[in-house]
Design a protein around this motif. Sequence first.
Motif, short mmCIF file in Angstrom:
data_model
loop_
_atom_site.label_atom_id
_atom_site.label_comp_id
_atom_site.label_asym_id
_atom_site.label_seq_id
_atom_site.Cartn_x
_atom_site.Cartn_y
_atom_site.Cartn_z
N ARG A 62 121.05 95.80 60.62
CA ARG A 62 122.14 96.77 60.76
C ARG A 62 123.48 96.15 60.41
N ARG B 206 124.72 108.10 56.17
CA ARG B 206 124.25 106.75 56.48
C ARG B 206 124.56 106.40 57.93
N GLY B 207 123.57 105.79 58.58
CA GLY B 207 123.78 105.38 59.96
C GLY B 207 123.57 106.48 60.97
N VAL C 237 119.19 111.24 55.02
CA VAL C 237 120.48 110.56 54.92
C VAL C 237 121.47 111.38 54.10
N ASP C 238 120.98 112.08 53.08
CA ASP C 238 121.86 112.93 52.27
C ASP C 238 122.47 114.06 53.08
N TYR D 164 123.67 95.73 56.47
CA TYR D 164 123.83 96.95 55.68
C TYR D 164 124.89 97.90 56.26
N LEU E 52 125.24 99.51 59.15
CA LEU E 52 124.72 100.73 59.76
C LEU E 52 125.11 100.80 61.23
N THR F 213 118.27 103.40 59.80
CA THR F 213 118.15 102.26 60.71
C THR F 213 116.84 102.36 61.50
N ASN G 289 117.69 107.55 61.96
CA ASN G 289 116.92 106.35 62.28
C ASN G 289 115.46 106.70 62.56
N GLU H 84 118.30 99.57 53.50
CA GLU H 84 118.95 99.64 52.19
C GLU H 84 119.25 101.08 51.80
N ARG H 85 118.48 102.01 52.31
CA ARG H 85 118.60 103.42 51.97
C ARG H 85 119.29 104.23 53.07
N GLY H 86 119.91 103.53 54.02
CA GLY H 86 120.73 104.20 55.02
C GLY H 86 120.03 104.59 56.30
#
Length: 422
Positions: A395, A317-318, A312-313, A398, A400, A359, A321, A355-357
Amino acid sequence: MNYVLTRTHFDDTATLREAWAKYPDFPRLIALKIDVQRRGVHYTDGALTLVDPALHQLRSANIFGTRDEKVRYLLPDSLLLRDGTSIVVDPAPLEWGPYVVDRVDDRLFLFDQGERLEEVELWHKPAFYDRSTSSGVPMNLIAQARPQRINIFQSSFCYFWAKDDGGCQFCDIVNFTKQQREVLSDRPERPRARDIAETVKEALKEKGRFTTFCLTGGSVLKGEELFDLEVSHYIETLQAIGENFTTKKFPSQLVASAFNEKQLRRLWEETGLTSYTSDLEVLNERLFEWICPGKAKHVGYREWRDRLIRAVDIFGRGNVNTGIVGGVELARPLGFQGEGEALEATLSEAEYLAERGVTTIHTVWVPRPGSQFRDQVAPSLDYYIRLASGLHRLRVKYGLSIDFDDYRRCGNHPDTDLARLL
């Protein structure tokens, strides 16, 4: 149109109409799609008279097998419902109780035990399917189409199966590869970069048809670090696709192994890739070790999950998956004993990821004859409706997006079909 049911690979305790009545707010056509995916389809001789190979997309090279253990390329690839929902489905033996696709006048309909339910359409064949590359390889062996997506299968062999610890128990990739090799002898083991670039160039001439690319294939364990060779292969393919774009990035999804941060940064920095997927297959550490022994041995559940979170970094985010084979968490004898327990555990772990991005998406489990789980029974339609609804709600909760793997671009995930409700 009636049949005698002698064997099932799905829980048939709840009917489609009962599900429609129980979940009035759940889209009826998506519930139908799920049930068709669970049970498969049978095309009557009458239905096949409406199939035009010059117009319609027929079954093509794939990496997973069919329910009837046959490699048949004169059948329709898949179906569309009247709202544009794709049903990615394959033929099933008639005695298993599939939905029947039959002709009424000059139209095709889905039937269940003689009852006509919904009209369906066949996917239209893209123009590049009738072309060949400069090296003489048919382009439909280099890339395959979904209604709005170009698929490129990097390889059809998973090296987890080459090890004593074995591949995922629900998967038939290696057995089906052997079957296809006998029929598609001119299909390359791994498509060459020049053939890929030429195929993509030709496909993009059909303006407005495609919106994204999806790359996937079996895991490759070789390299200085685990998966290094697999990463290099994907970079080569993505760079070949990128020759057809003037922008650095282009809409794309990679479904691959759990790469480390160094490997992920290579993919991000050296290619036009915009989203990354790595499949945990089942959201439970204990079951992961049983169902995915190769993944468990070489990476481990928690490290696989953590690599997704670290991605995710890099991708945002999103844009990351994980896929699960929905229902395999109920496999016997070690799976959850009840659907309620399985659903609660799966959605809890999916929320940890959300929660951590990251999905979570799901496919509908089909116990395929070429897999170790060939004699298992997939769960009820009721279970899949609740699973799809639960993943969709996460989704929404959060924030996403699932644009790169939604109902238009993929069509294989009932939960992402619900994205159109947003």
